[in-house]
Design a protein around this motif. Structure first.
Motif, PDB file in Angstrom:
ATOM      1  N   MET A  18      -7.656 -39.240  -5.020  1.00 60.04           N
ATOM      2  CA  MET A  18      -8.496 -39.361  -6.208  1.00 60.04           C
ATOM      3  C   MET A  18      -7.566 -39.587  -7.391  1.00 60.04           C
ATOM      4  SD  MET A  18     -11.538 -39.038  -7.792  1.00 60.04           S
ATOM      5  CE  MET A  18     -12.530 -38.435  -6.475  1.00 60.04           C
ATOM      6  N   ASN A  19      -7.945 -40.538  -8.218  1.00 65.57           N
ATOM      7  CA  ASN A  19      -7.220 -40.739  -9.467  1.00 65.57           C
ATOM      8  C   ASN A  19      -8.218 -40.682 -10.615  1.00 65.57           C
ATOM      9  OD1 ASN A  19      -8.336 -43.386  -9.904  1.00 65.57           O
ATOM     10  ND2 ASN A  19      -6.852 -44.194  -8.452  1.00 65.57           N
ATOM     11  N   SER A  20      -7.728 -40.701 -11.831  1.00 66.80           N
ATOM     12  CA  SER A  20      -8.616 -40.527 -12.985  1.00 66.80           C
ATOM     13  C   SER A  20      -9.623 -41.662 -13.117  1.00 66.80           C
ATOM     14  CB  SER A  20      -7.801 -40.368 -14.267  1.00 66.80           C
ATOM     15  OG  SER A  20      -6.982 -41.485 -14.485  1.00 66.80           O
ATOM     16  N   THR A  21      -9.252 -42.877 -12.746  1.00 70.19           N
ATOM     17  CA  THR A  21     -10.184 -44.013 -12.832  1.00 70.19           C
ATOM     18  C   THR A  21     -11.325 -43.838 -11.849  1.00 70.19           C
ATOM     19  OG1 THR A  21      -8.375 -45.457 -13.511  1.00 70.19           O
ATOM     20  CG2 THR A  21     -10.358 -46.521 -12.670  1.00 70.19           C
ATOM     21  N   GLU A  22     -11.008 -43.441 -10.626  1.00 73.83           N
ATOM     22  CA  GLU A  22     -12.036 -43.227  -9.608  1.00 73.83           C
ATOM     23  C   GLU A  22     -12.933 -42.047  -9.992  1.00 73.83           C
ATOM     24  OE1 GLU A  22     -12.259 -41.957  -4.930  1.00 73.83           O
ATOM     25  OE2 GLU A  22     -10.564 -43.170  -5.596  1.00 73.83           O
ATOM     26  N   PHE A  23     -12.329 -40.986 -10.524  1.00 72.31           N
ATOM     27  CA  PHE A  23     -13.094 -39.822 -10.954  1.00 72.31           C
ATOM     28  C   PHE A  23     -14.085 -40.213 -12.045  1.00 72.31           C
ATOM     29  CE2 PHE A  23     -13.707 -36.127 -13.704  1.00 72.31           C
ATOM     30  CZ  PHE A  23     -14.104 -35.167 -12.781  1.00 72.31           C
TER      31      PHE A  23
ATOM     32  N   ARG B 299     -16.966 -42.205 -10.536  1.00 76.82           N
ATOM     33  CA  ARG B 299     -17.911 -41.336  -9.815  1.00 76.82           C
ATOM     34  C   ARG B 299     -18.773 -40.535 -10.780  1.00 76.82           C
ATOM     35  NH1 ARG B 299     -15.057 -38.091  -4.972  1.00 76.82           N
ATOM     36  NH2 ARG B 299     -14.513 -39.849  -3.658  1.00 76.82           N
ATOM     37  N   LEU B 300     -18.150 -40.062 -11.825  1.00 74.40           N
ATOM     38  CA  LEU B 300     -18.871 -39.296 -12.840  1.00 74.40           C
ATOM     39  C   LEU B 300     -19.961 -40.150 -13.473  1.00 74.40           C
ATOM     40  CD1 LEU B 300     -19.081 -36.683 -14.449  1.00 74.40           C
ATOM     41  CD2 LEU B 300     -17.168 -37.448 -15.832  1.00 74.40           C
ATOM     42  N   ARG B 301     -19.611 -41.358 -13.857  1.00 73.97           N
ATOM     43  CA  ARG B 301     -20.581 -42.283 -14.457  1.00 73.97           C
ATOM     44  C   ARG B 301     -21.711 -42.605 -13.469  1.00 73.97           C
ATOM     45  NH1 ARG B 301     -17.145 -45.920 -15.761  1.00 73.97           N
ATOM     46  NH2 ARG B 301     -16.711 -45.088 -17.824  1.00 73.97           N
ATOM     47  N   GLU B 302     -21.373 -42.846 -12.202  1.00 77.39           N
ATOM     48  CA  GLU B 302     -22.380 -43.153 -11.187  1.00 77.39           C
ATOM     49  C   GLU B 302     -23.339 -41.987 -10.963  1.00 77.39           C
ATOM     50  OE1 GLU B 302     -19.914 -44.224  -7.858  1.00 77.39           O
ATOM     51  OE2 GLU B 302     -19.744 -46.321  -8.521  1.00 77.39           O
ATOM     52  N   THR B 303     -22.835 -40.768 -11.025  1.00 78.48           N
ATOM     53  CA  THR B 303     -23.697 -39.598 -10.856  1.00 78.48           C
ATOM     54  C   THR B 303     -24.667 -39.488 -12.028  1.00 78.48           C
ATOM     55  OG1 THR B 303     -21.943 -38.494  -9.614  1.00 78.48           O
ATOM     56  CG2 THR B 303     -23.726 -37.111 -10.447  1.00 78.48           C
TER      57      THR B 303
ATOM     58  N   ILE C 279     -15.482 -35.164 -20.486  1.00 81.53           N
ATOM     59  CA  ILE C 279     -15.423 -34.310 -19.299  1.00 81.53           C
ATOM     60  C   ILE C 279     -14.292 -34.764 -18.392  1.00 81.53           C
ATOM     61  CG2 ILE C 279     -16.604 -33.747 -17.138  1.00 81.53           C
ATOM     62  CD1 ILE C 279     -19.142 -33.429 -18.791  1.00 81.53           C
ATOM     63  N   ALA C 280     -14.165 -36.057 -18.170  1.00 82.69           N
ATOM     64  CA  ALA C 280     -13.098 -36.573 -17.308  1.00 82.69           C
ATOM     65  C   ALA C 280     -11.720 -36.166 -17.835  1.00 82.69           C
ATOM     66  CB  ALA C 280     -13.205 -38.086 -17.189  1.00 82.69           C
ATOM     67  N   ALA C 281     -11.583 -36.079 -19.140  1.00 84.41           N
ATOM     68  CA  ALA C 281     -10.300 -35.730 -19.746  1.00 84.41           C
ATOM     69  C   ALA C 281      -9.908 -34.268 -19.489  1.00 84.41           C
ATOM     70  CB  ALA C 281     -10.341 -36.003 -21.249  1.00 84.41           C
ATOM     71  N   GLU C 282     -10.858 -33.457 -19.039  1.00 82.82           N
ATOM     72  CA  GLU C 282     -10.565 -32.055 -18.749  1.00 82.82           C
ATOM     73  C   GLU C 282      -9.793 -31.889 -17.441  1.00 82.82           C
ATOM     74  OE1 GLU C 282     -13.931 -29.447 -19.007  1.00 82.82           O
ATOM     75  OE2 GLU C 282     -14.721 -30.515 -20.760  1.00 82.82           O
ATOM     76  N   TYR C 283      -9.743 -32.939 -16.637  1.00 80.64           N
ATOM     77  CA  TYR C 283      -9.103 -32.869 -15.328  1.00 80.64           C
ATOM     78  C   TYR C 283      -7.848 -33.737 -15.318  1.00 80.64           C
ATOM     79  CZ  TYR C 283     -13.577 -30.862 -14.101  1.00 80.64           C
ATOM     80  OH  TYR C 283     -14.694 -30.075 -14.080  1.00 80.64           O
ATOM     81  N   VAL C 284      -6.819 -33.256 -14.641  1.00 82.57           N
ATOM     82  CA  VAL C 284      -5.553 -33.970 -14.563  1.00 82.57           C
ATOM     83  C   VAL C 284      -5.327 -34.394 -13.116  1.00 82.57           C
ATOM     84  CG1 VAL C 284      -3.063 -33.813 -14.872  1.00 82.57           C
ATOM     85  CG2 VAL C 284      -4.590 -32.666 -16.487  1.00 82.57           C
ATOM     86  N   PHE C 285      -5.087 -35.680 -12.936  1.00 83.14           N
ATOM     87  CA  PHE C 285      -4.804 -36.220 -11.603  1.00 83.14           C
ATOM     88  C   PHE C 285      -3.375 -36.760 -11.612  1.00 83.14           C
ATOM     89  CE2 PHE C 285      -9.359 -36.461 -12.217  1.00 83.14           C
ATOM     90  CZ  PHE C 285      -9.816 -35.873 -11.068  1.00 83.14           C
ATOM     91  N   THR C 286      -2.637 -36.460 -10.580  1.00 81.46           N
ATOM     92  CA  THR C 286      -1.227 -36.855 -10.541  1.00 81.46           C
ATOM     93  C   THR C 286      -0.984 -38.131  -9.754  1.00 81.46           C
ATOM     94  OG1 THR C 286      -0.872 -35.434  -8.623  1.00 81.46           O
ATOM     95  CG2 THR C 286      -0.406 -34.495 -10.790  1.00 81.46           C
ATOM     96  N   ASP C 287      -2.027 -38.684  -9.138  1.00 78.84           N
ATOM     97  CA  ASP C 287      -1.841 -39.888  -8.318  1.00 78.84           C
ATOM     98  C   ASP C 287      -2.421 -41.141  -8.960  1.00 78.84           C
ATOM     99  OD1 ASP C 287      -4.324 -38.625  -7.868  1.00 78.84           O
ATOM    100  OD2 ASP C 287      -4.625 -39.781  -6.051  1.00 78.84           O
ATOM    101  N   ASP C 288      -2.296 -41.266 -10.265  1.00 75.71           N
ATOM    102  CA  ASP C 288      -2.782 -42.476 -10.975  1.00 75.71           C
ATOM    103  C   ASP C 288      -1.875 -43.642 -10.718  1.00 75.71           C
ATOM    104  OD1 ASP C 288      -5.155 -41.699 -12.171  1.00 75.71           O
ATOM    105  OD2 ASP C 288      -4.111 -40.720 -13.811  1.00 75.71           O
TER     106      ASP C 288
END
Length: 89
Positions: A1-6, A9-13, A80-89
């Motif tokens: 999972m990376n921030s773009t995919e997250f 998914r958030l937008r789709e939900t 909301i997405a900015a609250e999460y940190v992904f290291t595999d971008d």
């Protein structure tokens, strides 16, 4: 999972909620499982471990082009997405 995919998914939900909004109560929430990053539209009574909850109505706004219709609130979704940190971008 990376921030773009997250973010996608958030937008789709949120879009899924808009498409079926009549099926949900006004206090329904977005549920994000922080173990597997799955997302769902959840009953406000849910309080599962490893899940974060956000009121879904905080993630939509009224459409300017189509009064009476909801649309995703991009600023709120990105917040909301900015609250999460992904290291595999």
């Amino acid at each position: 999972m990376n921030s773009t995919e997250f973010l996608k998914r958030l937008r789709e939900t949120v879009e899924d909620y808009i498409e079926g909004e009549e099926s949900y109560s006004d206090d329904v929430q977005l549920e994000i499982n922080t173990t597997d990053w799955s997302m769902d539209i959840a009953d406000p009574e849910n309080d599962l471990p490893n899940c974060d909850y956000y009121p879904i109505l905080d993630l939509v706004k009224m459409s300017v082009e189509e009064p009476g219709k909801w649309e995703p609130d991009e600023e709120a979704i990105e917040s909301i997405a900015a609250e999460y940190v992904f290291t595999d971008d």
